[in-house]
Every structure is written in C-alpha cells, then in structure tokens.
Write a protein that holds these residues in place. Structure first.
Motif, short mmCIF file in Angstrom:
data_model
loop_
_atom_site.label_atom_id
_atom_site.label_comp_id
_atom_site.label_asym_id
_atom_site.label_seq_id
_atom_site.Cartn_x
_atom_site.Cartn_y
_atom_site.Cartn_z
N GLU A 141 16.85 99.68 124.09
CA GLU A 141 16.06 100.20 125.20
C GLU A 141 14.65 100.59 124.75
O GLU A 141 13.88 101.16 125.51
N GLY A 142 14.32 100.31 123.48
CA GLY A 142 13.01 100.64 122.98
C GLY A 142 12.85 102.08 122.57
O GLY A 142 11.74 102.55 122.35
N LYS A 143 13.95 102.82 122.44
CA LYS A 143 13.88 104.22 122.07
C LYS A 143 14.38 104.38 120.63
O LYS A 143 15.40 103.83 120.26
N PRO A 144 13.69 105.15 119.80
CA PRO A 144 14.12 105.32 118.42
C PRO A 144 15.35 106.20 118.32
O PRO A 144 15.60 107.06 119.16
N GLY A 145 16.14 105.96 117.26
CA GLY A 145 17.24 106.87 116.98
C GLY A 145 16.70 108.17 116.41
O GLY A 145 15.53 108.29 116.09
N TYR A 146 17.57 109.16 116.26
CA TYR A 146 17.09 110.44 115.79
C TYR A 146 18.03 111.14 114.83
O TYR A 146 17.95 112.33 114.61
N PHE A 147 18.91 110.39 114.18
CA PHE A 147 19.82 111.01 113.21
C PHE A 147 19.07 111.55 112.00
O PHE A 147 19.57 112.41 111.29
N GLN A 148 17.86 111.05 111.75
CA GLN A 148 17.10 111.51 110.59
C GLN A 148 16.91 113.02 110.60
O GLN A 148 16.74 113.66 109.57
N GLN A 149 16.95 113.63 111.78
CA GLN A 149 16.80 115.07 111.86
C GLN A 149 18.00 115.80 111.26
O GLN A 149 17.94 116.99 110.99
N SER A 150 19.11 115.07 111.06
CA SER A 150 20.33 115.68 110.56
C SER A 150 20.60 115.37 109.09
O SER A 150 21.64 115.75 108.56
N LEU A 151 19.71 114.67 108.42
CA LEU A 151 19.93 114.29 107.03
C LEU A 151 19.85 115.51 106.12
O LEU A 151 18.94 116.32 106.22
N ASP A 152 20.82 115.61 105.20
CA ASP A 152 20.89 116.76 104.30
C ASP A 152 20.11 116.54 103.00
O ASP A 152 19.50 117.48 102.49
N VAL A 153 20.15 115.33 102.45
CA VAL A 153 19.50 115.09 101.16
C VAL A 153 18.53 113.92 101.15
O VAL A 153 17.53 113.96 100.43
N TYR A 154 18.80 112.89 101.93
CA TYR A 154 17.97 111.69 101.87
C TYR A 154 16.52 112.01 102.26
O TYR A 154 16.25 112.58 103.31
N GLY A 155 15.60 111.63 101.36
CA GLY A 155 14.19 111.85 101.64
C GLY A 155 13.74 113.29 101.55
O GLY A 155 12.62 113.62 101.95
N ARG A 156 14.57 114.17 100.97
CA ARG A 156 14.25 115.60 100.96
C ARG A 156 14.01 116.12 99.54
O ARG A 156 14.42 117.23 99.19
N THR A 157 13.36 115.32 98.72
CA THR A 157 13.06 115.73 97.35
C THR A 157 12.37 117.08 97.30
O THR A 157 11.39 117.31 98.03
N SER A 158 12.91 117.98 96.47
CA SER A 158 12.39 119.34 96.24
C SER A 158 12.68 120.31 97.38
O SER A 158 12.43 121.51 97.23
N ASP A 159 13.21 119.83 98.50
CA ASP A 159 13.63 120.76 99.56
C ASP A 159 14.87 121.52 99.09
O ASP A 159 15.65 121.02 98.27
N PRO A 160 15.11 122.73 99.60
CA PRO A 160 16.31 123.46 99.21
C PRO A 160 17.58 122.80 99.74
O PRO A 160 17.61 122.33 100.88
N CYS A 161 18.58 122.75 98.90
CA CYS A 161 19.89 122.24 99.33
C CYS A 161 20.38 123.07 100.50
O CYS A 161 20.34 124.31 100.45
N PRO A 162 20.88 122.45 101.57
CA PRO A 162 21.35 123.22 102.72
C PRO A 162 22.58 124.07 102.43
O PRO A 162 22.91 124.96 103.21
N ARG A 163 23.23 123.82 101.29
CA ARG A 163 24.41 124.61 100.93
C ARG A 163 24.08 125.75 99.98
O ARG A 163 24.51 126.88 100.18
N CYS A 164 23.32 125.44 98.90
CA CYS A 164 23.14 126.44 97.84
C CYS A 164 21.69 126.82 97.60
O CYS A 164 21.42 127.77 96.86
N GLY A 165 20.76 126.07 98.17
CA GLY A 165 19.35 126.39 98.01
C GLY A 165 18.68 125.77 96.80
O GLY A 165 17.46 125.88 96.64
N THR A 166 19.45 125.12 95.93
CA THR A 166 18.86 124.45 94.76
C THR A 166 17.99 123.27 95.22
O THR A 166 18.38 122.55 96.14
#
Length: 271
Positions: free
Chosen positions: A226-251
């Motif tokens: 339908e020409g609309k982008p998906g949006y699961f990327q908002q739910s990614l825990d680690v992919y593409g999140r270099t140096s971001d805090p781990c959602p579980r432990c903060g590392t």
C-alpha cells in the motif's frame, strides 16, 4: 534488504488483490536484474489465472494455471498495487497487469531482485530445492536446531542465517533473536546446549511474528503493497544500536563483524 517479515507483509498485502484474477499482460521495461528476466515470461504468463500467492523463504510465489512466477525483492525491491493509468518512474521495471484497471508494479533501484518462471514442481526449482524449513513452520524447533548444529564450529549467528539450516532468517532478526535468547552471536553453534537451542528457536519465531504483526522493518527503500513503510524498527533491541544502553542491563551495545555482516550484542547479557 527486505527480510522475511517484509516479504511476508508484501505477500499478505498483494494476495487478496491477485488471487482469482487473470493476467492481462506483462510489461518489462528493464530485464537486467540479478538474473535476466526470461524473454518468454510475458508470453508464458499472459492469459493465465492466478491461483494463489505464497512465500518460501524470501521468495514470493505467484502460482498460476500455467506455472509459478518466482519473485525476489533483492536489496531494494518493492511491490505495489497501483492504477494502470499511473505513469512509471525511473526504477519501476516491471508491471503485471490484471483486471479492474489495476497492476502489480515492481520497483528496484539497485536491480538485484529477480522475476523468474517455473513450470515444474516449485519445490524442485534450483533456488528452492535445498532450503531448510520455514522458521514459522511446525518442523522448525529447538530439537531440530540442536541436531543440525552438532559438530558445527560455525558461529551461531551465521548458522541460523544459513538458508540450508532455516529458510529466511536475515541479519536484523538473527541479531534480535540471539539477544532475546541470551546467546553470544559468535559462539560456535555446536557448543550450545539443547536447552539453549530451544530458547533460540522460540526467540526466532517470536521476533519474526512480532515483526510481521507490526508490518515489517523499514530498510531504506522498503514499502509495503500500500506504499506505507513498516515500523518494527522502533522495537529493535540491539540491531543498529551501537553504544546505546542494553534494554535489560544498561551495558553499552557492541558491534562487530560476522561473515561480513554487522553484528550487535550485549557483552553482559549474551554469552
């Protein structure tokens, strides 16, 4: 690259529009894709009735009364249902015309996708014959993964991304599933216990189902039918999140390379 959830989203999007319709024609403006579009494709498919639209791994299968059209979206391909009066843009390479003034339009800026034709049993096609089980099928589970991994020194991330092991687990969802299961992506597949393989199989299925439910992950050019982008990327825990805090432990999340692919993991939660 559109991964399994994006392809499944596309499949579900176009299926109700195409099933039962008769192909009025095929317009090929650019035949040089990953493999050249067969010269006979338009002749073979014109007049055929579309019976169903399914997916195998990352391949879309449009089954007709004459044979099966095999479509792969490549690195940047997408399919949309549009009016047959809409003028094509630069990268709109193929149109599949069907009833009611509509057509299925294939767009592919990088031209790494494919449109192929198969008149034999689709399971015997060279691209599909050696594929492993579908990750969402009943025959894919932890016991299967454990037995398949015995004696393998290959990194577990590369192991589950091998289409001979399981069909269609791409880079994004391999990273996310391994994080969910708490398994380090570089750990040898053959050194992981049965119990942890069970966790991993469950994680793969959970991540893929969540992505399909939410419409797939937006990867630069991906648009659904339908020409609309998906949006699961908002739910990614680690992919593409270099140096971001781990959602579980903060590392801080780390990034490395595995089989020439970007690989993301938490050094504390994954071992």
């Amino acid at each position: 690259m559109p991964e399994l959830p994006e392809v499944e989203t596309t499949c579900r999007g176009i299926e109700p529009h195409l099933t039962g319709k008769r192909v009025r024609g095929l317009v090929v403006r650019q035949k040089q894709l990953r493999w050249p579009v067969p010269d006979t494709l338009a002749h073979n498919i014109t007049g055929a009735q579309i019976r169903r639209v399914t997916r195998r791994a990352k391949y879309l299968l449009i089954e007709t009364s004459r044979g099966t059209l095999i479509i792969h979206l490549g690195m940047s391909g997408s399919l949309r249902i549009v009016d047959d009066t809409l003028a094509p843009d630069k990268h709109d390479h193929i149109d599949l015309l069907y009833g009611n003034g509509k057509l299925l339009r294939y767009t592919d800026p990088r031209r790494f996708g494919a449109w192929l034709w198969c008149e034999q049993s689709i399971d015997r096609h060279p691209l599909l014959t050696s594929l492993g089980p579908e990750p969402l099928a009943d025959d894919f589970n932890g016991d299967y993964l454990f037995n398949k991994s015995r004696g393998r020194k290959l990194a577990i991330k590369s192991f589950i991304m091998d289409s001979h092991t399981v069909a269609g687990v791409g880079n994004i969802y391999a990273n996310e599933a391994l994080f969910m299961a708490g398994i380090h992506p570089l750990r040898a597949a053959g050194r992981i216990s049965r119990a942890r393989h069970v966790l991993l199989a469950d994680a793969i299925q959970a991540v893929l189902r969540a992505a399909i439910l939410q419409g797939g992950t937006t990867l630069r050019d991906f648009l659904n039918s339908e020409g609309k982008p998906g949006y699961f990327q908002q739910s990614l825990d680690v992919y593409g999140r270099t140096s971001d805090p781990c959602p579980r432990c903060g590392t801080p999340i780390r990034e490395t390379r595995s089989s020439q692919r970007s690989t993301f993991y938490c050094p504390r939660c994954q071992h």
